[in-house]
Design a protein around this motif. Structure first.
Motif, mmCIF file in Angstrom:
data_model
loop_
_atom_site.group_PDB
_atom_site.id
_atom_site.type_symbol
_atom_site.label_atom_id
_atom_site.label_comp_id
_atom_site.label_asym_id
_atom_site.label_seq_id
_atom_site.Cartn_x
_atom_site.Cartn_y
_atom_site.Cartn_z
ATOM 1 N N TYR A 1 -3.362 36.969 96.559
ATOM 2 C CA TYR A 1 -3.029 37.017 97.989
ATOM 3 C C TYR A 1 -3.953 38.001 98.701
ATOM 4 C CZ TYR A 1 -0.801 37.565 102.451
ATOM 5 O OH TYR A 1 -0.595 37.604 103.806
ATOM 6 N N VAL A 2 -4.100 39.190 98.127
ATOM 7 C CA VAL A 2 -4.931 40.222 98.758
ATOM 8 C C VAL A 2 -6.374 39.745 98.894
ATOM 9 C CG1 VAL A 2 -5.837 42.558 98.507
ATOM 10 C CG2 VAL A 2 -3.429 42.093 97.982
ATOM 11 N N LEU A 3 -6.921 39.193 97.821
ATOM 12 C CA LEU A 3 -8.298 38.695 97.873
ATOM 13 C C LEU A 3 -8.455 37.604 98.928
ATOM 14 C CD1 LEU A 3 -9.116 38.518 94.050
ATOM 15 C CD2 LEU A 3 -10.263 39.975 95.731
ATOM 16 N N ASN A 4 -7.508 36.670 98.970
ATOM 17 C CA ASN A 4 -7.606 35.570 99.936
ATOM 18 C C ASN A 4 -7.428 36.060 101.371
ATOM 19 O OD1 ASN A 4 -8.147 33.553 98.102
ATOM 20 N ND2 ASN A 4 -6.017 32.964 97.823
ATOM 21 N N ALA A 5 -6.611 37.093 101.557
ATOM 22 C CA ALA A 5 -6.436 37.640 102.903
ATOM 23 C C ALA A 5 -7.754 38.230 103.412
ATOM 24 C CB ALA A 5 -5.337 38.707 102.895
ATOM 25 N N PHE A 6 -8.412 39.021 102.566
ATOM 26 C CA PHE A 6 -9.732 39.557 102.939
ATOM 27 C C PHE A 6 -10.721 38.413 103.177
ATOM 28 C CE2 PHE A 6 -8.045 43.499 101.281
ATOM 29 C CZ PHE A 6 -8.749 44.492 101.948
ATOM 30 N N TYR A 7 -10.688 37.427 102.296
ATOM 31 C CA TYR A 7 -11.608 36.285 102.396
ATOM 32 C C TYR A 7 -11.435 35.567 103.733
ATOM 33 C CZ TYR A 7 -14.101 32.027 100.928
ATOM 34 O OH TYR A 7 -14.981 30.982 100.830
ATOM 35 N N LEU A 8 -10.194 35.282 104.105
ATOM 36 C CA LEU A 8 -9.938 34.502 105.312
ATOM 37 C C LEU A 8 -10.337 35.249 106.576
ATOM 38 C CD1 LEU A 8 -6.503 32.825 104.488
ATOM 39 C CD2 LEU A 8 -8.687 31.673 104.842
ATOM 40 N N VAL A 9 -10.155 36.562 106.582
ATOM 41 C CA VAL A 9 -10.532 37.340 107.763
ATOM 42 C C VAL A 9 -12.026 37.210 108.035
ATOM 43 C CG1 VAL A 9 -10.785 39.684 108.674
ATOM 44 C CG2 VAL A 9 -8.617 38.976 107.646
ATOM 45 N N GLN A 10 -12.848 37.434 107.001
ATOM 46 C CA GLN A 10 -14.294 37.337 107.224
ATOM 47 C C GLN A 10 -14.730 35.897 107.486
ATOM 48 O OE1 GLN A 10 -16.884 36.077 104.911
ATOM 49 N NE2 GLN A 10 -15.282 35.159 103.656
ATOM 50 N N PHE A 11 -14.072 34.937 106.841
ATOM 51 C CA PHE A 11 -14.427 33.528 107.046
ATOM 52 C C PHE A 11 -14.149 33.103 108.482
ATOM 53 C CE2 PHE A 11 -13.146 29.083 107.261
ATOM 54 C CZ PHE A 11 -14.211 28.441 106.648
ATOM 55 N N PHE A 12 -12.948 33.393 108.974
ATOM 56 C CA PHE A 12 -12.564 32.974 110.316
ATOM 57 C C PHE A 12 -13.384 33.712 111.373
ATOM 58 C CE2 PHE A 12 -9.081 32.689 113.702
ATOM 59 C CZ PHE A 12 -9.412 31.380 114.024
ATOM 60 N N ALA A 13 -13.618 35.003 111.139
ATOM 61 C CA ALA A 13 -14.413 35.786 112.100
ATOM 62 C C ALA A 13 -15.826 35.239 112.215
ATOM 63 C CB ALA A 13 -14.445 37.248 111.675
ATOM 64 N N VAL B 1 4.883 52.825 97.707
ATOM 65 C CA VAL B 1 4.179 53.449 98.831
ATOM 66 C C VAL B 1 2.687 53.557 98.538
ATOM 67 C CG1 VAL B 1 3.928 55.572 100.179
ATOM 68 C CG2 VAL B 1 6.210 54.716 99.609
ATOM 69 N N LEU B 2 2.353 53.934 97.299
ATOM 70 C CA LEU B 2 0.952 54.077 96.913
ATOM 71 C C LEU B 2 0.222 52.737 96.981
ATOM 72 C CD1 LEU B 2 -1.302 55.902 95.812
ATOM 73 C CD2 LEU B 2 -0.488 55.339 93.497
ATOM 74 N N ILE B 3 0.850 51.688 96.456
ATOM 75 C CA ILE B 3 0.224 50.356 96.465
ATOM 76 C C ILE B 3 0.022 49.867 97.892
ATOM 77 C CG2 ILE B 3 0.632 47.920 95.914
ATOM 78 C CD1 ILE B 3 1.924 48.844 93.306
ATOM 79 N N VAL B 4 1.039 50.025 98.731
ATOM 80 C CA VAL B 4 0.943 49.582 100.121
ATOM 81 C C VAL B 4 -0.194 50.309 100.832
ATOM 82 C CG1 VAL B 4 2.096 49.579 102.357
ATOM 83 C CG2 VAL B 4 3.347 48.858 100.319
ATOM 84 N N CYS B 5 -0.302 51.625 100.613
ATOM 85 C CA CYS B 5 -1.349 52.390 101.284
ATOM 86 C C CYS B 5 -2.739 52.023 100.775
ATOM 87 C CB CYS B 5 -1.103 53.886 101.077
ATOM 88 S SG CYS B 5 0.352 54.506 101.931
ATOM 89 N N ILE C 1 -3.808 49.279 99.580
ATOM 90 C CA ILE C 1 -4.247 47.915 99.903
ATOM 91 C C ILE C 1 -4.223 47.657 101.407
ATOM 92 C CG2 ILE C 1 -3.687 45.469 99.630
ATOM 93 C CD1 ILE C 1 -2.712 46.117 96.826
ATOM 94 N N LEU C 2 -3.150 48.038 102.053
ATOM 95 C CA LEU C 2 -2.993 47.693 103.467
ATOM 96 C C LEU C 2 -3.965 48.464 104.358
ATOM 97 C CD1 LEU C 2 -1.232 45.681 104.938
ATOM 98 C CD2 LEU C 2 0.389 47.518 105.433
ATOM 99 N N ILE C 3 -4.227 49.745 104.042
ATOM 100 C CA ILE C 3 -5.150 50.527 104.866
ATOM 101 C C ILE C 3 -6.577 49.962 104.806
ATOM 102 C CG2 ILE C 3 -6.241 52.788 105.147
ATOM 103 C CD1 ILE C 3 -3.569 54.060 104.398
ATOM 104 N N PRO C 4 -7.135 49.693 103.609
ATOM 105 C CA PRO C 4 -8.461 49.051 103.575
ATOM 106 C C PRO C 4 -8.485 47.692 104.269
ATOM 107 C CG PRO C 4 -7.944 49.974 101.435
ATOM 108 C CD PRO C 4 -6.698 50.070 102.253
ATOM 109 N N PHE C 5 -7.391 46.933 104.147
ATOM 110 C CA PHE C 5 -7.344 45.637 104.821
ATOM 111 C C PHE C 5 -7.409 45.814 106.336
ATOM 112 C CE2 PHE C 5 -4.835 42.244 106.873
ATOM 113 C CZ PHE C 5 -5.620 41.164 106.516
#
Length: 526
Positions: free
Chosen positions: A508-520, A18-22, A24-28
């Motif tokens: 995965y987490v780093l690439n997810a953040f990366y792709l959001v800003q790249f595509f936007a 629960v701690l890990i999900v919160c 990482i997922l909330i900042p994402f």
């Protein structure tokens, strides 16, 4: 008592999850919300939802420590790598990866030869369907923007209206050859184009199918490499999930095949060096085959074959057999170079110099040998002025054709480096100590590859009056990136947990953040 301990462990893992999900997922979600508000594009929202869903599906088993067994972490890594390989296939519009126009033309020509519509001895005229010709020469742009995505949607028809071929003179655009365009590395993309032609798919489905096959081949090779190597599995995982690696692996570039073969060879060499007992026939065959296939792709990566001589002789039936095997592999690899690449090598070494140099006199090998001090200064100046560019671009600060207005913030590069450093440290399951001597050799190999690429481009791309060597990019060291990461393994860095699930989860987490800003940011460009 054991039941009570098990219940406590389950409760602890649940809280951890629960701690890990919160965390990482909330900042994402907040980061994604900012970029969605900035761009306002529905397509970005779809990507965010997809990335968030997969992230949740990955973080839950990671938090519950369900990915610690070899079978589980291999499956998890394969799933993450496959996911990103396919995302990168489609998030980059056609011909927006470096040199992809040339590689697509080469693949199309080789596919024609397989289908009987072309000749292996004549690449001057390319038989193409009109819609494929239009995609290659008219409809596409190397720059990524909203209009490039719109163009794909406007022209992407599932099936072609006609299978008629027309001759296209490409002599002004490309110079193609079986050896120069690395036929072996293009086999997966050739299969994709041939299959698309047989199914009479439209130009854009054909193009993307030709990307999918090399991407999946890359995934298979990387998963095998992680499974094979007994040391620093995290180095291979992080190297394979870097943005620049994924960018090349999900395109028509022959760098995809080179990186795949290199990772596989390095993993086999690591098994030979750090494994236990005698090498099996399968082990010996894998080392030999990957070396022979890799050698002619780009000669500079033959420096990796030094690793063969680090395999202890005790892992062979006798010292005589060990020396014979190591020498035999090297001779066979050199023979494959002589067979397929000697024309290229002699042209670089000749007096004619560069055929691609910009304005000014071209550089020849004899000139460099006659002016050693000036040559050394040129190399040093290039490393000083462009070293940061090589470093950043190797990780993936700028993708595609190194499009400056889509460059990633520096904090992403720092995140990838920190992830790599942590992921290569020793653990209870991987306690092998990499000696200073071994690290020194790994450093020599990696540095040698960079310097050799600089020399090749000095001879083939740089004019005599240029203050620096032109055309060198950080991506040229990607095939040796696992070796570079291993340099950061040190005694005091040993961790108690299993770093492998952390490696691909963090990436995965780093690439997810990366792709959001790249595509936007790409959607904000007109």
């Amino acid at each position: 008592m054991s039941d009570l301990i098990e219940v406590r462990n389950c409760g602890h893992n649940l809280k951890r999850c629960v701690l890990i999900v919160c965390l990482i997922l909330i900042p994402f979600c907040l980061y994604s919300f900012y970029w969605y508000q900035t761009s306002g594009r529905f397509s970005l929202l779809l990507l965010i939802l997809l990335l968030a869903a997969v992230m949740l599906a990955l973080l839950i088993p990671f938090g519950l420590k369900a990915l610690d067994s070899p079978k589980a972490y291999l499956a998890g890594y394969a799933a993450v790598l496959s996911f990103f390989a396919l995302v990168f296939v489609f998030i980059f519009p056609p011909l927006t990866v470096a040199d992809e126009d040339h590689h697509f033309a080469a693949t199309y020509w080789m596919a024609n030869c397989v289908l009987g519509d072309g000749s292996w001895n004549d690449s001057r005229t390319l038989q193409m369907r009109p819609e494929d010709e239009s995609l290659l020469f008219e409809e596409t742009s190397p720059n990524i923007s909203e209009s490039s995505y719109r163009r794909v949607l406007d022209h992407a028809e599932l099936f072609s209206s006609s299978d008629e071929l027309v001759p296209v003179d490409i002599t002004e655009h490309f110079s193609l050859s079986v050896a120069g365009d690395n036929f072996v590395t293009k086999i997966p993309s050739i299969i994709g184009v041939v299959l698309a032609r047989l199914l009479n798919l439209g130009a854009y489905p054909l193009f993307y199918l030709g990307r999918i096959f090399p991407a999946l081949t890359f995934v298979i090779c990387c998963v095998l490499a992680v499974k094979i190597t007994p040391v620093a599995k995290g180095a291979f995982i992080v190297a394979s999930l870097l943005p620049m690696t994924l960018n090349l692996a999900s395109s028509y570039s022959y760098d995809c095949g080179i990186i795949s073969l290199s990772f596989l060879f390095l993993a086999c060499a690591m098994k030979g060096i750090f494994g236990q007992g005698q090498l099996t026939k399968k082990d010996l065959a894998l080392i030999a085959v990957t070396a022979i296939l890799l050698a002619p792709c780009k000669v500079i990566y033959s420096l990796e074959f030094i690793l063969i001589f680090l395999i202890p002789n005790k892992r062979f039936p006798s010292r005589k057999i060990a020396l014979a095997y190591k020498g035999g592999v090297l001779v066979c690899a050199m023979a494959s170079i002589m067979l397929l690449r000697m024309t290229t090598i002699t042209s670089l070494a000749g007096e004619s110099g560069s055929q691609y140099s910009s304005e000014g006199s071209s550089v020849s090998l004899s000139y460099l040998l006659m002016h050693p001090i000036q040559t050394a200064i040129l190399f040093i100046r290039t490393l000083i002025e462009l070293g940061d560019f090589y470093f950043m671009s190797a990780i993936g600060s700028s993708l595609g054709w190194l499009q400056g207005n889509l460059s990633a913030p520096t904090y992403f590069i720092l995140g990838y480096i920190l992830c790599a450093v942590y992921s290569v440290q020793a653990t209870a399951n991987d306690s092998v100590e990499i000696s200073f001597r071994a690290k020194f050799i790994y450093g020599l190999i990696s540095s040698g590859i960079l310097l050799a690429s600089m020399l090749a481009l000095l001879l083939n791309w740089t004019s005599l009056d240029s203050p620096v060597i032109q055309g060198v990019q950080g991506r040229y060291v990607l095939p040796a990136m696992p070796l570079i990461f291993m340099l950061f393994r040190y005694k005091m860095g040993k961790t108690s947990g299993n770093v492998i699930p952390f490696s691909f989860t963090c990436m995965y987490v780093l690439n997810a953040f990366y792709l959001v800003q790249f595509f936007a940011r790409a959607l904000l460009l007109v």
